[in-house]
Design a protein around this motif. Structure first.
Motif, short mmCIF file in Angstrom:
data_model
loop_
_atom_site.label_atom_id
_atom_site.label_comp_id
_atom_site.label_asym_id
_atom_site.label_seq_id
_atom_site.Cartn_x
_atom_site.Cartn_y
_atom_site.Cartn_z
N GLN B 60 37.29 29.79 -32.70
CA GLN B 60 37.67 28.90 -33.79
C GLN B 60 37.81 29.66 -35.10
OE1 GLN B 60 35.50 25.28 -34.31
NE2 GLN B 60 34.89 25.33 -32.18
N VAL B 61 38.75 29.25 -35.84
CA VAL B 61 38.82 29.73 -37.21
C VAL B 61 38.39 28.57 -38.08
CG1 VAL B 61 40.61 31.43 -36.79
CG2 VAL B 61 41.23 29.07 -37.38
N ARG B 62 38.29 28.81 -39.38
CA ARG B 62 37.85 27.73 -40.25
C ARG B 62 38.82 26.56 -40.19
NH1 ARG B 62 35.07 30.47 -45.49
NH2 ARG B 62 33.67 31.76 -44.29
N GLY B 63 38.29 25.40 -40.28
CA GLY B 63 39.13 24.21 -40.18
C GLY B 63 39.48 23.97 -38.74
N ARG B 64 40.67 23.49 -38.55
CA ARG B 64 41.05 23.12 -37.21
C ARG B 64 42.09 24.06 -36.61
NH1 ARG B 64 41.68 17.14 -38.94
NH2 ARG B 64 39.51 16.54 -38.99
N GLY B 65 42.32 25.19 -37.23
CA GLY B 65 43.35 26.11 -36.73
C GLY B 65 42.89 26.83 -35.47
N VAL B 66 43.77 27.56 -34.90
CA VAL B 66 43.47 28.27 -33.66
C VAL B 66 43.83 29.74 -33.85
CG1 VAL B 66 44.07 28.50 -31.23
CG2 VAL B 66 43.97 26.23 -32.27
N ASP B 67 42.91 30.61 -33.44
CA ASP B 67 43.20 32.04 -33.52
C ASP B 67 43.91 32.46 -32.23
OD1 ASP B 67 43.27 34.72 -33.60
OD2 ASP B 67 41.17 35.01 -34.18
N ASN B 68 45.22 32.58 -32.27
CA ASN B 68 46.02 32.83 -31.08
C ASN B 68 45.70 34.16 -30.39
OD1 ASN B 68 47.30 30.48 -31.38
ND2 ASN B 68 49.09 31.31 -32.45
N SER B 69 45.28 35.12 -31.17
CA SER B 69 45.06 36.45 -30.61
C SER B 69 43.92 36.46 -29.61
CB SER B 69 44.78 37.44 -31.73
OG SER B 69 43.57 37.08 -32.36
N LEU B 70 43.03 35.45 -29.75
CA LEU B 70 41.86 35.47 -28.86
C LEU B 70 42.06 34.66 -27.58
CD1 LEU B 70 39.04 35.09 -31.51
CD2 LEU B 70 39.74 37.16 -30.31
N THR B 71 43.14 33.91 -27.47
CA THR B 71 43.33 33.09 -26.28
C THR B 71 43.77 33.94 -25.11
OG1 THR B 71 45.56 32.63 -26.95
CG2 THR B 71 43.92 31.01 -27.55
N GLU B 73 45.52 32.77 -22.44
CA GLU B 73 46.74 32.37 -21.76
C GLU B 73 47.90 32.32 -22.75
OE1 GLU B 73 47.00 31.74 -18.57
OE2 GLU B 73 44.89 31.89 -18.03
N PRO B 74 48.68 33.40 -22.87
CA PRO B 74 49.76 33.41 -23.86
C PRO B 74 50.77 32.30 -23.63
CG PRO B 74 49.47 35.58 -22.83
CD PRO B 74 48.61 34.64 -22.09
N LEU B 75 51.07 32.00 -22.35
CA LEU B 75 52.05 30.95 -22.05
C LEU B 75 51.55 29.59 -22.54
CD1 LEU B 75 54.79 30.77 -20.60
CD2 LEU B 75 53.55 30.12 -18.52
N ALA B 76 50.27 29.36 -22.29
CA ALA B 76 49.67 28.10 -22.75
C ALA B 76 49.69 28.02 -24.27
CB ALA B 76 48.23 28.00 -22.23
N GLU B 77 49.42 29.15 -24.90
CA GLU B 77 49.42 29.16 -26.36
C GLU B 77 50.80 28.86 -26.91
OE1 GLU B 77 47.23 28.93 -28.54
OE2 GLU B 77 45.69 29.02 -27.00
N GLN B 78 51.82 29.38 -26.24
CA GLN B 78 53.19 29.09 -26.69
C GLN B 78 53.45 27.58 -26.63
OE1 GLN B 78 56.28 31.30 -24.65
NE2 GLN B 78 55.05 33.19 -24.77
N GLN B 79 52.99 26.97 -25.51
CA GLN B 79 53.22 25.53 -25.36
C GLN B 79 52.42 24.74 -26.41
OE1 GLN B 79 53.08 24.15 -21.34
NE2 GLN B 79 53.26 22.01 -21.92
N LEU B 112 43.30 15.77 -23.93
CA LEU B 112 42.42 16.93 -24.11
C LEU B 112 43.05 18.14 -23.41
CD1 LEU B 112 39.66 18.15 -25.01
CD2 LEU B 112 38.80 17.54 -22.73
N ILE B 113 43.12 19.24 -24.13
CA ILE B 113 43.75 20.45 -23.58
C ILE B 113 42.74 21.58 -23.61
CG2 ILE B 113 45.70 22.05 -23.83
CD1 ILE B 113 46.94 19.78 -25.68
N ASN B 114 42.64 22.30 -22.52
CA ASN B 114 41.78 23.51 -22.51
C ASN B 114 42.66 24.71 -22.20
OD1 ASN B 114 39.93 25.52 -22.17
ND2 ASN B 114 38.44 24.24 -21.06
N PRO B 115 43.08 25.46 -23.21
CA PRO B 115 44.00 26.58 -22.99
C PRO B 115 43.40 27.67 -22.08
CG PRO B 115 43.79 26.08 -25.31
CD PRO B 115 42.73 25.32 -24.63
N SER B 116 42.07 27.80 -22.12
CA SER B 116 41.46 28.89 -21.35
C SER B 116 41.53 28.62 -19.84
CB SER B 116 40.02 29.10 -21.79
OG SER B 116 39.29 27.93 -21.51
N THR B 117 41.63 27.35 -19.46
CA THR B 117 41.73 27.04 -18.03
C THR B 117 43.12 26.58 -17.65
OG1 THR B 117 41.05 24.78 -18.41
CG2 THR B 117 39.29 26.35 -17.92
#
Lengths: 294, 356
Positions: B60-71, B73-79, B112-117
């Motif tokens: 998590q980053v501050r607020g509700r943003g998402v740190d893409n570099s740490l995910t 699943e790149p494909l999931a992150e794109q979606q 509910l979305i879980n990008p890691s799974t």
């Protein structure tokens, strides 16, 4: 005759006005006591202090010789001038609701008969006339078979027939030995119903006694009215007081025969003449300097 | 004493039942709302959706943003990135999938979305969940969808079952506040209270009769509406009906007390109406009648806890949707009891028979 209510030096002030300035009177048991006065005279304030709706600033109120206690509300009946009735209830349900608020209750059939409600029992409160509503309010005031009944202008706004109807009920209440305290704007009503009268103005009682006592004490005599105002020279040196009353001649006299003879001698046309005795309304105007205002 | 209270109780009930427009409205209004929502199944036209995204705290980053570099699943992150460009969708991050699934089951979020799974969950009965799912799928890349659909395990709470306690609570709120507040003010304005004040009736007897009468009518109409809706929509209460009745009764009592407080002195129906509107509207929007406050600012959530409606609706939902018992509802019971006592004490102290 024992005294049921005694008021001594009653004072009640509001932020901008002293409404009651040391009023005193006593009411013997079983009579109808009339409290008269124009709007703003202080009569409603006086009554509401007695009814324990307002607190007094000074003075004493004794009911049956003692300060009013918790039983006062059980033993008195009150009819306000402007009270709406609960909506969606019938006349009988309303009467029973208020009757059930008391420990001591009048016989319901007797109440209905006294206040002539037989024909209205199943009627919705919203569908009864002004006179019928006043009769129901009167029945509600009698629901606890009170010894002392306060009636605040019970006939205001009623037509002459409904007014006489209510007078008859008040007479019935009196015949049952109850004490009635009546405030009214109608002098005729006070003269017919009241055994004693107190006239209030500017927070003070300015006259008190039986209607006849008041008339005898303050002024006796007769009023002669003519529908015209004769030429001024014809009235010059007229021996009795006369007034131009909005285009009519009014003469105050203690000798009707001599007054009429004098008018005839002066050649004044008497074809529009009416004669009546001095009444409470005349007395009221003389005492307060203004007309009774409804 | 008992006779006086009983007499006024009977008289007030007669007035209420014979006032057919008010009586009919109290029954018909919640039916109509629930029926309307029933018809809207699968045809949701609402514009605001809430999407939950599960990220481990480190992601998590501050607020509700998402740190893409740490995910992972790149494909999931794109979606997800494409999905996040959709307007009228709010994104709420959850550190725990378990908590997030519970939140989804209670319709506090719509998807509910879980990008890691690479998985997402929706409530099959939720109209908003259906739309949110379509939006997520539409945001897929040319390589095909990056997520696998999951349905939540166990008996999910149908959306209408989540909504229903809110509708009932709102109906009770209006009936309690306006039904008691307006009537007392009208009685004072037209002199009925003044007339009663010169009888041996005491203020607490009058207030007690008003409370008992309104409680009786509130619970009666609520029971009729509940049974009617349960028969039409096949509602299921996981917990005890007695517990639910208790929470409804305590909530109703609290709001009737609030109505008596509002009407303790005023003789102006316009003024009382203004105050009642000032109270009911924030309660309607902040007590989760229509939508959840999940993701709202913390201060909004704190304000909502000051409202009896919040505690009643949340308590009833816990009984109905989760099968909660009395011990699970301690917090709501204490809050509602404290509010009732406060409102009653203040209302009784301020009460005047007559206009000022």
């Amino acid at each position: 005759m024992s005294i049921i209510l005694e008021v001594k030096n009653l004072v009640k002030s509001f932020p901008e006005v002293c409404a009651v300035k040391g009023v005193s009177f006593s009411i013997p048991r079983g009579i109808c006591f009339g409290l008269l006065g124009p709007n703003g005279a202080g009569k409603t304030t006086t009554i509401e202090v007695i009814e324990m709706i307002l607190n007094n600033d000074a003075g004493e109120i004794l009911y049956k010789g003692k300060p009013r206690g918790a039983s006062f509300r059980e033993e008195v009946g009150i009819q306000f001038q402007n009270t709406e009735l609960p909506q969606y209830l019938t006349v009988k349900e309303t009467l029973e609701t208020f009757r059930n608020l008391y420990g001591r209750r009048a016989d319901i059939d007797d109440l209905i008969e006294t206040c002539q409600l037989e024909e209205l029992l199943d009627r919705d409160n919203r569908k009864i006339s002004g006179g019928q509503k006043q009769r129901l309010l009167l029945a509600m005031a009698l629901a606890n078979d009170p010894e002392l009944v306060f009636l605040d202008e019970p006939t205001t706004g009623l037509d002459p027939q409904a007014r006489r109807h209510l007078w008859e009920i008040v007479r019935t209440i009196k015949r049952k030995g109850k004490t009635v305290v009546l405030t009214t704007h109608y002098m005729e009503e006070a003269q017919i119903l009241c055994d004693r009268i107190a006239i209030m103005d500017y927070g003070e009682i300015i006259a008190e006694g039986t209607p006849q006592e008041l008339l005898n004490r303050h002024r006796s005599g007769t009023r002669i009215h003519l529908g015209i105002i004769p030429e001024k020279e014809k009235l010059e040196g007229f021996p009795w007081q006369w007034f131009d009353n909005d285009g009519f001649l009014e003469i105050h006299t203690d000798s009707v025969n001599h007054s009429i003879e004098e008018l005839m001698r002066r050649g004044i046309d008497l074809s529009s003449m009416t004669i009546r005795s001095h009444n409470l309304e005349d007395l009221f105007i003389e005492l307060t300097g203004h007309q009774l205002r409804a | 004493m008992i006779k006086r209270i009983w007499t006024l109780f009977v008289a007030r009930n007669r007035e209420f039942i014979r006032d057919r427009s008010a009586f009919g409205w109290n029954i018909a209004f919640p039916f109509l709302i629930v029926l309307g929502f029933g018809l809207m199944f699968g045809q949701d036209r609402q514009v605001l959706y809430k999407a939950g995204i599960v990220y481990a705290p480190a992601q998590q980053v501050r607020g509700r943003g998402v740190d893409n570099s740490l995910t992972k699943e790149p494909l999931a992150e794109q979606q997800i990135d494409a999905f996040k460009k959709t307007r009228y969708v709010e994104y709420i991050t959850f550190p725990s999938q378990e908590h997030a699934l519970k939140t989804l089951a209670h319709h506090r979020i719509d998807i509910l979305i879980n990008p890691s799974t690479g998985r997402y969950w929706v409530n099959a009965t939720s109209p908003k969940g259906y739309i949110a799912e379509r939006l997520l799928l539409a945001a897929g890349t040319d390589s095909g969808p990056a997520f696998i659909r999951q349905t939540i395990t166990g008996r999910e709470t149908p959306y209408i079952e989540w909504l229903f306690p809110g509708i009932l609570g709102m109906n009770m709120m209006f009936s309690a506040l306006f039904g008691v507040g307006y009537v007392v003010v009208r009685y004072r304005k037209n002199g009925v209270l003044k007339r009663m004040s010169v009888t041996p009736l005491r203020p607490w007897e009058f207030l007690t009769a008003q409370i008992i009468s309104r409680m009786f009518l509130l619970l009666g109409t609520t029971a009729v509406v509940y049974i009617g809706c349960a028969m039409i929509f096949g509602f299921h209460c996981k917990g005890s009906y007695l517990t639910m009745l208790f929470i409804f009764a305590l909530g109703g009592f609290s709001m009737i007390s609030l109505g008596l407080l509002v009407s303790s002195r005023s003789s102006s129906e316009e003024f009382a109406g203004g105050i009642l509107n000032l109270i009911t509207w924030p309660m309607m929007f902040l007590s989760e009648v229509w939508f959840s406050l999940e993701g709202a600012n913390p201060w909004v959530k704190k304000i909502s806890l000051a409202f009896p409606l919040t505690h009643m609706i949340d308590g009833v939902r816990k009984v109905m949707n989760d099968g909660a018992g009395m011990s699970d509802l301690k917090y709501h019971i204490i809050a509602l009891s404290a509010m009732s006592l406060l409102f009653m004490a203040a209302g009784s102290m301020l009460f005047k028979w007559q206009r000022e």
